[in-house]
Design a protein around this motif. Structure first.
Motif, short mmCIF file in Angstrom:
data_model
loop_
_atom_site.label_atom_id
_atom_site.label_comp_id
_atom_site.label_asym_id
_atom_site.label_seq_id
_atom_site.Cartn_x
_atom_site.Cartn_y
_atom_site.Cartn_z
N ALA A 217 0.83 -1.21 0.00
CA ALA A 217 0.00 0.00 0.00
C ALA A 217 0.86 1.26 0.00
CB ALA A 217 -0.93 -0.01 1.20
N CYS A 218 1.96 1.25 0.76
CA CYS A 218 2.85 2.41 0.80
C CYS A 218 3.51 2.64 -0.55
CB CYS A 218 3.90 2.23 1.89
SG CYS A 218 3.27 2.46 3.58
N PRO A 233 -10.28 8.98 -0.24
CA PRO A 233 -10.72 7.60 -0.40
C PRO A 233 -10.26 7.02 -1.73
CG PRO A 233 -12.54 9.03 0.26
CD PRO A 233 -11.42 9.93 -0.12
N GLY A 234 -10.13 5.68 -1.76
CA GLY A 234 -9.75 5.02 -2.99
C GLY A 234 -9.24 3.62 -2.72
N PRO A 235 -8.92 2.88 -3.78
CA PRO A 235 -8.49 1.49 -3.62
C PRO A 235 -7.19 1.34 -2.85
CG PRO A 235 -8.24 2.23 -5.90
CD PRO A 235 -9.05 3.27 -5.19
N VAL A 236 -6.28 2.32 -2.96
CA VAL A 236 -5.02 2.21 -2.23
C VAL A 236 -5.27 2.32 -0.72
CG1 VAL A 236 -2.76 3.26 -1.86
CG2 VAL A 236 -3.71 3.13 -4.17
N ASP A 238 -8.07 1.50 0.72
CA ASP A 238 -8.76 0.27 1.09
C ASP A 238 -7.76 -0.86 1.30
OD1 ASP A 238 -11.13 1.63 0.86
OD2 ASP A 238 -11.58 0.90 -1.17
N ARG A 239 -6.72 -0.92 0.45
CA ARG A 239 -5.69 -1.96 0.60
C ARG A 239 -4.94 -1.76 1.91
NH1 ARG A 239 -3.68 -5.72 1.57
NH2 ARG A 239 -2.02 -6.93 0.57
N PHE A 240 -4.66 -0.53 2.27
CA PHE A 240 -3.97 -0.20 3.50
C PHE A 240 -4.79 -0.64 4.72
CE2 PHE A 240 -3.28 3.14 6.82
CZ PHE A 240 -1.95 2.90 7.10
N VAL A 241 -6.07 -0.29 4.73
CA VAL A 241 -6.94 -0.65 5.85
C VAL A 241 -7.12 -2.17 5.92
CG1 VAL A 241 -9.24 -0.41 6.84
CG2 VAL A 241 -8.11 1.57 5.80
N LEU A 296 -1.37 8.08 3.44
CA LEU A 296 -2.42 7.09 3.65
C LEU A 296 -3.26 7.42 4.88
CD1 LEU A 296 -0.40 3.89 2.76
CD2 LEU A 296 -2.44 4.67 1.56
N LEU A 297 -2.57 7.86 5.95
CA LEU A 297 -3.32 8.23 7.15
C LEU A 297 -4.16 9.49 6.91
CD1 LEU A 297 -0.59 7.55 9.86
CD2 LEU A 297 -2.58 6.13 9.29
#
Length: 305
Positions: A217-218, A233-236, A238-241, A296-297
């Motif tokens: 994700a990073c 918001p977005g798929p990246v 979502d992958r991180f969470v 991401l945060l």
């Protein structure tokens, strides 16, 4: 006394080593001699090669302890030379750091010079500064992660602590000294220690950071930051969470996202944001892993908002 032995004067002429130095080598046990009937030192012919080797090693700057290791056969000439070269590398790196620090003070504007002098005086050596940063991150994370593997711990430190350049610029020295000043801030330490004391949730959070999904994700976030994408918001995200949720054996939810953001609050602090920017200044990375993580945060915060 054998006729093929050499006097100390003859040994001096054949090797180019002064008589007084040969006497010193004899007294210290580096060179063996025998006494003539008149009490004078005499030397076997093969002593010429030994004393010549001693002279050459001393000319390269090797100490007597290292030379003793070569003469006794405990180490090879190559090993002794490599050890001496490593010592010189450290000395050169220390001198390069000092030179860059002096240039940084010299180049500072008059109004900023006192503050810069104070900053750099606290970090007079690059390797020592690196150890200070490693100690900071180790005390925060590693004691709270008893299940972390040795490889995981090494990876965590390598991402968090940049290698000091061998020949740093004044800007890099200032940046590295600022890293040390950031982690030495009492308020930041209190915030991180408070999070460390939250127990299992913090352990899960840090373990997730070492998980492959977080790294993936990073890396995706770094591409977005390079492209100038604003957090959101977005798929990246979502992958991180999802990676964090997997580490905790739970599912992504609004409640989980809020808890995750609370746990990560200190990572969004101005001090740590500045820390990761400076890491990039030192390493030359356009986007550091820490900056991608902060993005991401921020995306999580905006998604919740």
């Amino acid at each position: 006394m054998r006729a093929d032995t050499l006097s100390i004067g003859e040994l001096s002429q054949l090797t180019g080593v002064p008589v007084r130095t040969i006497r010193f080598y004899c007294d210290e046990g580096f060179v063996e001699s025998v006494r003539s009937t008149g009490g004078h030192r005499r030397f076997l012919p093969d002593t010429v090669e030994r004393v010549t080797l001693l002279r050459r090693l001393r000319a390269l700057g090797l100490g007597l302890t290292a030379i003793d290791g070569v003469l006794s056969g405990r180490r090879s000439i190559a090993e002794a030379a490599a050890q001496e070269r490593a010592k010189i590398d450290i000395e050169l790196a220390t001198l390069a750091w000092r030179r860059a620090s002096l240039r940084a003070v010299e180049q500072a504007a008059p109004a900023e010079r006192a503050a810069r002098l104070e900053l750099l005086a606290a970090v007079t050596d690059g390797r020592a500064a690196q150890h200070m940063l490693e100690a900071f991150w180790s005390r925060i994370a590693l004691p709270s992660l008893p299940s972390m593997s040795e490889d995981g711990a090494s990876m965590f430190i390598s991402v968090s602590v940049p290698e000091p350049p061998d020949d740093p610029t004044p800007e890099q020295v200032v940046a590295y000294a600022t890293l040390v000043a950031i982690v030495d801030d009492h308020r930041l330490r209190q915030q991180i220690w408070a999070r460390t004391r939250t127990g299992e949730e913090f352990v899960a959070y840090q373990n997730a950071l070492l998980d492959g999904g977080i790294g993936e994700a990073c890396e995706l976030a770094r591409l977005l930051v390079r492209a100038g994408e604003r957090p959101g918001p977005g798929p990246v995200l979502d992958r991180f969470v999802e990676a964090h949720a997997t580490t905790r054996s739970t599912l992504d939810s609004l409640t989980f996202r809020r808890a995750l953001l609370r746990t990560a609050a200190v990572d969004r602090s101005p001090g740590l944001r500045r820390y990761w920017e400076l890491v990039g200044d030192i390493t030359g990375e356009d986007v550091t892993v820490g900056e991608a993580h902060s993005w991401l945060l921020d995306s999580l915060d905006r998604a919740l908002a």
